[in-house]
Design a protein around this motif. Structure first.
Motif, PDB file in Angstrom:
ATOM      1  N   ASP A   1      49.106  43.141  41.410  1.00  0.00           N
ATOM      2  CA  ASP A   1      47.773  42.637  41.782  1.00  0.00           C
ATOM      3  C   ASP A   1      46.944  42.306  40.545  1.00  0.00           C
ATOM      4  O   ASP A   1      46.234  41.285  40.511  1.00  0.00           O
ATOM      5  N   LYS A   2      47.031  43.158  39.542  1.00  0.00           N
ATOM      6  CA  LYS A   2      46.281  42.917  38.305  1.00  0.00           C
ATOM      7  C   LYS A   2      46.791  41.648  37.614  1.00  0.00           C
ATOM      8  O   LYS A   2      45.988  40.844  37.101  1.00  0.00           O
TER       9      LYS A   2
ATOM     10  N   LYS B   1      45.377  38.618  39.467  1.00  0.00           N
ATOM     11  CA  LYS B   1      43.957  38.372  39.207  1.00  0.00           C
ATOM     12  C   LYS B   1      43.735  37.864  37.786  1.00  0.00           C
ATOM     13  O   LYS B   1      42.973  36.906  37.571  1.00  0.00           O
ATOM     14  N   ASP B   2      44.368  38.511  36.813  1.00  0.00           N
ATOM     15  CA  ASP B   2      44.160  38.117  35.414  1.00  0.00           C
ATOM     16  C   ASP B   2      44.636  36.692  35.144  1.00  0.00           C
ATOM     17  O   ASP B   2      44.080  36.001  34.276  1.00  0.00           O
TER      18      ASP B   2
ATOM     19  N   LYS C   1      44.927  34.306  37.607  1.00  0.00           N
ATOM     20  CA  LYS C   1      44.408  33.410  38.647  1.00  0.00           C
ATOM     21  C   LYS C   1      45.551  32.713  39.392  1.00  0.00           C
ATOM     22  O   LYS C   1      45.549  31.498  39.582  1.00  0.00           O
TER      23      LYS C   1
ATOM     24  N   GLN D   1      44.537  30.886  42.722  1.00  0.00           N
ATOM     25  CA  GLN D   1      43.931  29.585  42.419  1.00  0.00           C
ATOM     26  C   GLN D   1      44.990  28.570  42.001  1.00  0.00           C
ATOM     27  O   GLN D   1      44.935  27.398  42.373  1.00  0.00           O
TER      28      GLN D   1
ATOM     29  N   ASP E   1      36.722  33.891  43.584  1.00  0.00           N
ATOM     30  CA  ASP E   1      37.665  34.906  44.028  1.00  0.00           C
ATOM     31  C   ASP E   1      37.966  34.732  45.522  1.00  0.00           C
ATOM     32  O   ASP E   1      38.403  35.656  46.201  1.00  0.00           O
TER      33      ASP E   1
ATOM     34  N   GLN F   1      43.220  34.658  47.746  1.00  0.00           N
ATOM     35  CA  GLN F   1      43.855  35.958  47.574  1.00  0.00           C
ATOM     36  C   GLN F   1      45.322  35.903  48.003  1.00  0.00           C
ATOM     37  O   GLN F   1      45.722  35.062  48.824  1.00  0.00           O
TER      38      GLN F   1
END
Length: 444
Positions: free
Chosen positions: A129-130, A133-134, A136, A139, A293, A296
């Motif tokens: 998950d990290k 997110k880091d 993207k 996206q 954000d 997801q």
């Protein structure tokens, strides 16, 4: 709600007129050239540099083909080191462990060459998950769907190509919000973007000779120290029985994620982030997409599979070649297991012929003599949304295609290639009013 059903002779939004003309003029086998809506997949691996043969496995993974029942939705990043994404102590999931179970697990790990993976991996979902997110990643998946360029402009070309839509009509629908345009956008979101998956795999390598020797030692040690643990004793014995004495094993432990996409997310995307050259540049929208954000990835499930390869089959292959082959086989095997266990991940495949019933899937997709498939007819409702109606259930019959990686070469090496006719499909049995182009999907 009224539903309109399309027969093979009609033109629906799934098929272009040109492809229907080919089917009518050349026969049912040309149904394989028809564009049908596949799920899209992005495959990643954990780059555990300390593991045995890690570099070879990484090269093999990055060069491996995307399973042919999926659209290739890979981004530029194909691997990452989990040590670069440390998890704060307060985020860790802690779990009390039985001391005896820990001793048993440790013993099992050391005495089976690590094939039975007992590594403490409870942090891996947090690490993944990290990483998402880091970097993207969500996206990036959306940006790829809409061909986002460096300026931040989007277009519908890829969506239209994969779904056989009209790109211009869809793109105009973003701005004009016509009923037809809105229906196409909603259908594409449900049929394509909502079926975007990420598979993150961790690979382990071990020789079968090590496993056999270690398993024998394990049985002796368990009799002395842990013989009362019948379940563990049986598990070690099964490892010894499942593998041969020569060759290599590659184990894939894979986490399956799905891109979240629904009407609410789509509405925000088209309203706040969408821009294309015909409507002018907006720095505000570009930055809004870069920093959102909204998108997801959600965890669907986890599974393991392993592939072995006897070195005696490929006497001319190097060890790196054998590792490459086993790595690809392990990827295919774990994806097949994830599909079997998770309905949302199951792919659809067109019926290839009707007499006999056949489809271009086989052992690589996890078919066994006990498998069963539902036959689906594609329909479109009054709102322009695609639906699937079950028309029957079929099961494998007599012939299951071995389409696993390197299967033909393995048969040649063992002399099986000359023992029968060439098989390039799986035969099925079942009753119903079927026609080529109907879709089949595996059932539990």
């Amino acid at each position: 709600m009224r539903t309109i059903t399309f027969s093979i002779t009609l033109i629906c939004i799934l098929f272009t007129p040109e492809l229907f003309a080919q089917i009518q003029n050349k026969g049912s086998k040309d149904v394989q050239s028809v564009v049908y809506r596949r799920s899209s997949i992005y495959t990643l691996m954990l780059d555990d540099a300390g593991l045995v043969k890690a570099d070879t496995i990484k090269r093999s993974f990055e060069a491996s083909p995307v399973p042919d029942k999926f659209n290739d939705h890979n981004l530029s990043i194909r691997s990452f080191n989990p040590l670069e994404y440390p998890i704060p102590e307060e985020m860790r999931q802690t779990k009390k462990d039985n001391v005896g179970r820990s001793i048993g697990k440790s013993l099992l790990s050391h005495t089976t060459g690590g094939l039975v993976d007992t590594t403490d991996v409870k942090d891996l979902p947090l690490i993944i998950d990290k990483f998402f997110k880091d970097n993207k990643i969500a996206q990036g998946l959306v940006a790829k769907w809409f061909n986002r360029d460096d300026a931040g402009y989007f277009n519908m070309d890829l969506v239209a190509q994969r779904g056989a839509y009209n790109a211009s009509e869809m793109q105009a629908g973003v701005a004009k919000a016509t009923v037809r345009g809105s229906s196409l956008l909603a259908d594409a979101g449900e049929e394509l973007i909502n079926n975007t998956f990420v598979v993150v795999s961790r690979f382990k390598y071990v020789s079968k000779e090590e496993i056999m020797g270690a398993a024998k030692r394990a049985l002796n040690l368990l009799e002395e120290y842990g013989g009362a643990n019948a379940q563990l004793f049986a598990k070690v014995g099964k490892v010894a029985a499942d593998v041969g004495s020569k060759g290599y094993v590659i184990q894939a432990s894979s986490y399956l994620y799905k891109l979240k996409w629904n009407d609410s997310i789509a509405a925000v995307f088209y309203e706040n982030y969408w821009m294309d050259p015909s409507y002018g540049y907006s720095e505000e929208k570009k930055l809004a997409f870069d920093n959102t954000d909204l998108f997801q990835l959600e965890l669907v499930g986890f599974d393991k599979a392993w592939a072995d390869l006897q070195s005696t089959i490929f006497t001319q292959k190097t060890e790196d070649d054998l590792i490459r082959i086993a790595t690809v086989k392990a990827i295919d095997a774990v994806i097949a297991k994830l599909q079997k266990e998770h309905d949302v991940f199951k792919t659809k495949t067109p019926l290839y012929t009707i007499e006999p019933l056949s489809a271009k899937i086989g052992l690589k997709e996890g078919i066994t003599k006990d498998s069963k498939y539902e036959v689906l007819e594609q329909t479109i409702d009054e709102n322009g949304r695609t639906k699937y109606v079950r028309k029957g259930i079929i099961r494998p019959d007599k012939q299951i295609w071995d389409n696993r990686y390197m299967a033909d070469e393995e048969r040649e090496a063992t002399g099986e290639a000359s023992s029968g006719p060439v098989v390039d499909r799986t035969l099925f049995k079942g009753s119903g009013k079927f026609y080529p182009g109907m879709l089949i999907r595996q059932m539990k």
